[in-house]
Enzyme design. Sequence first.
Site, short mmCIF file in Angstrom:
data_model
loop_
_atom_site.label_atom_id
_atom_site.label_comp_id
_atom_site.label_asym_id
_atom_site.label_seq_id
_atom_site.Cartn_x
_atom_site.Cartn_y
_atom_site.Cartn_z
CG ASP A 296 0.38 9.73 -0.40
OD1 ASP A 296 0.35 8.57 0.07
OD2 ASP A 296 -0.39 10.63 -0.03
CG HIS B 119 -2.01 -1.06 1.12
ND1 HIS B 119 -3.26 -0.83 0.59
CD2 HIS B 119 -2.00 -2.37 1.48
CE1 HIS B 119 -3.98 -1.93 0.64
NE2 HIS B 119 -3.23 -2.89 1.17
#
Length: 785
Positions: free
Chosen positions: A384, A168
């Site tokens: 990110d 993730h």
Amino acid sequence: MKNKTIIVSNRLPLQISIENNQDVTVSPSVGGLATGMKSVHQEGDSLWIGWSGLTEEEVNPEIQTQINNAAEKEKCLAINLTEKELDDYYYGFSNRTIWPLFHYFMEYTKFDEEQWKGYKQVNEKFAEKIIENLNDGDTVWVHDYQLLLVPGIIKASKPNVTVGFFLHIPFPSYEVFRTLPWRESLLKGMLGADLLGFHTYDYERHFLSSVSRILRHETQFNEITLKNRIVKVDSFPMGIDYEKFEQAALEHFEKTQDQKSELQVRLDQHLDTQPGSKMILSIDRLDYTKGIANRIQAFEHFLEKYPEFKEKVRLIMLAVPSRSNVPQYQKLKREIDELVGRINGKFSTVSWTPIWYFYRSMPFDNLIDLYTSCDIALLTPRRDGMNLVAKEYIATRTDLSGVLILSEMAGAAHEMNEALIINPNNYDQIADALKQAYEMPLKEQKSRNRIIQRRLKRYGIKKWADEFMKALEGTKVNHISKKAKHVNEQTEQYIVDEFNQASKKILFLDFDGTLVDFNDDPELVAPDPELYNTIDKLNAKNCELVIISGRDKDFLHTHFGDKEVTLIAEHGLWLKEKNGEWGITENVNKNWMSSIRPVLESFVDRTPGTFIEEKNYSLAWHYRKSDPQLGGQRANELSSVVKDLTSNHDLSVLNGNKVIEIKNSGVNKGRAATKQLKEKYDFIFAIGDDWTDEYMFRELPDETFTVKVGLQKTDADYFVDDTEQVKHLLEKFGMRVSGDCLIIGNQQFCSNDKFELTFHVNGEQDYSYEEYFLEKGDDILISYN
């Protein structure tokens, strides 16, 4: 027993709390992963394994029993961790080594042997608990960077279990990842999965590069070839529960004045007292990867560059506390506090404060208040994995108004390029984007947001989970369909029997690595007398032979020109029919060679032991004689460089066995082989050793006996170990003992038959006998008169 799915993550999807030191309360989590996995977890037989959120020191045995029972009711299984394990595994290695390194903050990365040992220990603890509840045929889906070693441990113990893994956060480039002392262990752990998922193709590409360069595994497109299986790598951009945010926004606008939150009332007051003003939203977890300090400084630059917007905009910053016991986060908190104070002191007026700053978590309803009230969202992470806030903001803009300014370093930027995409380190660009956002006409806002909303709605969180599970399930089918059967003694006899029973047969034979072994110098490779003898015997059995190779036509003509075989050179470009002349099969040009050759020459100069082979219409860079590691590394580099150069020129780059060849795209062995099927054959056989032969295996008719040399990923139905087994199989095509009879060519000789023959012992000497009485089971290579 029905197969089940086990979901594994660092935390369970539960909020567990203890009241009055005796009562355990459990409620579902509302995070993105918990929401996304809800369908997988609730549908069918499943189990979720993860840490409860409480250490062993915080609970007594009685409370622990209550926690375990409460978790089981939610189809969950709690992992118990001590404070020491949590410190080393989570706060230590996970968040002081992997997190900063994978986000390119190498200055914050700590390499600590003790924390690494703790990380390994907890990963083993997770894996043991999983294995205890695992049966062959089950599926496991492991999540995120805290559990990188778990897939490998599971696969070693339960090879027949299907394992998926999803990361993730970003996966860094090879140059960054290679700095990690335990890089091999982490990669091997991840490769225990059958399917590895990443948010974007960039992360996928970085992972494949590290696997190729560090572990030296062969990678082709998005697949990694291991010794006995294939690992698939793919990108699955994580979505949000779109309907949840859309519906919440619609309900928000239906609230009466009395139903509005205190925050919403304050937001409305600001907008009422300053008509024409706009609010800029910034929501992040307090983390150095989010670029919050840069964002504040960019906002300051905006007010200085465009002073006309003073008192017309307000930046509303929500920083959610995170890892407050980690020094870097404590330092970041102080820096942001000081920046906000300085800028507010610098620009504030009696009626206007440029930044409203909140350092706390907010309930869901307040988030909706902010999303729906702010005309601009400014999200500038320095790195990110995805950034779901950007997607949530767009989902709540039910009237299609609003402007999203998003960092190109966020994974979400790949899906939301209709937003204003900026470099988070370019303050001038951010200032210009803020001005553009403020002045953007409503029609343009709607046009941009309409496209993004359609995309986000179509690929939501449930779709993300379903797509991954579908792809993971597909690895089972793919594994079964592509798993070649080893040619053992029984299988070999079956193929030989089919050959002998056929009346019309054709064999397609690769040369290097199939009929002969490789040599550091390809020019030294030549057929031996045994191979020529075998070819003669196959010709005697009314069998069409096609030698199909990447070699040039001159080489094949030198060694096979006098044999009654069809020759196909340069992967199908040149053809010589049996007893015919050479002819070209495709209309191709060689104009590109002059521009590609200097690139290959530069790699020869930098890689000792490599050389260029120039064929009539292709170029090949050989690196078999180079240092294995350097050669493989240069091959990866060259392949990438040449693919970029040839992408628009109808050329293909073939990664063969220690060779990279550039040729015209329309030429391949599959196309060339199928052209030879001008008649109806009741036995078709094709054998080869590298991926250029895969074209044959895929394009020849389904009834073809396709055989790969070596244990590799293949579309062939069978595989043999090496060239020795190839020779043995072809020799058996030339003869066989059946019962008490020997069949040679079209002749059958039975016990006590007398005939003149010559046979070879160990391929070294010939023995001639005028008479020879056969015995069942004789193993000899025979020529007869």
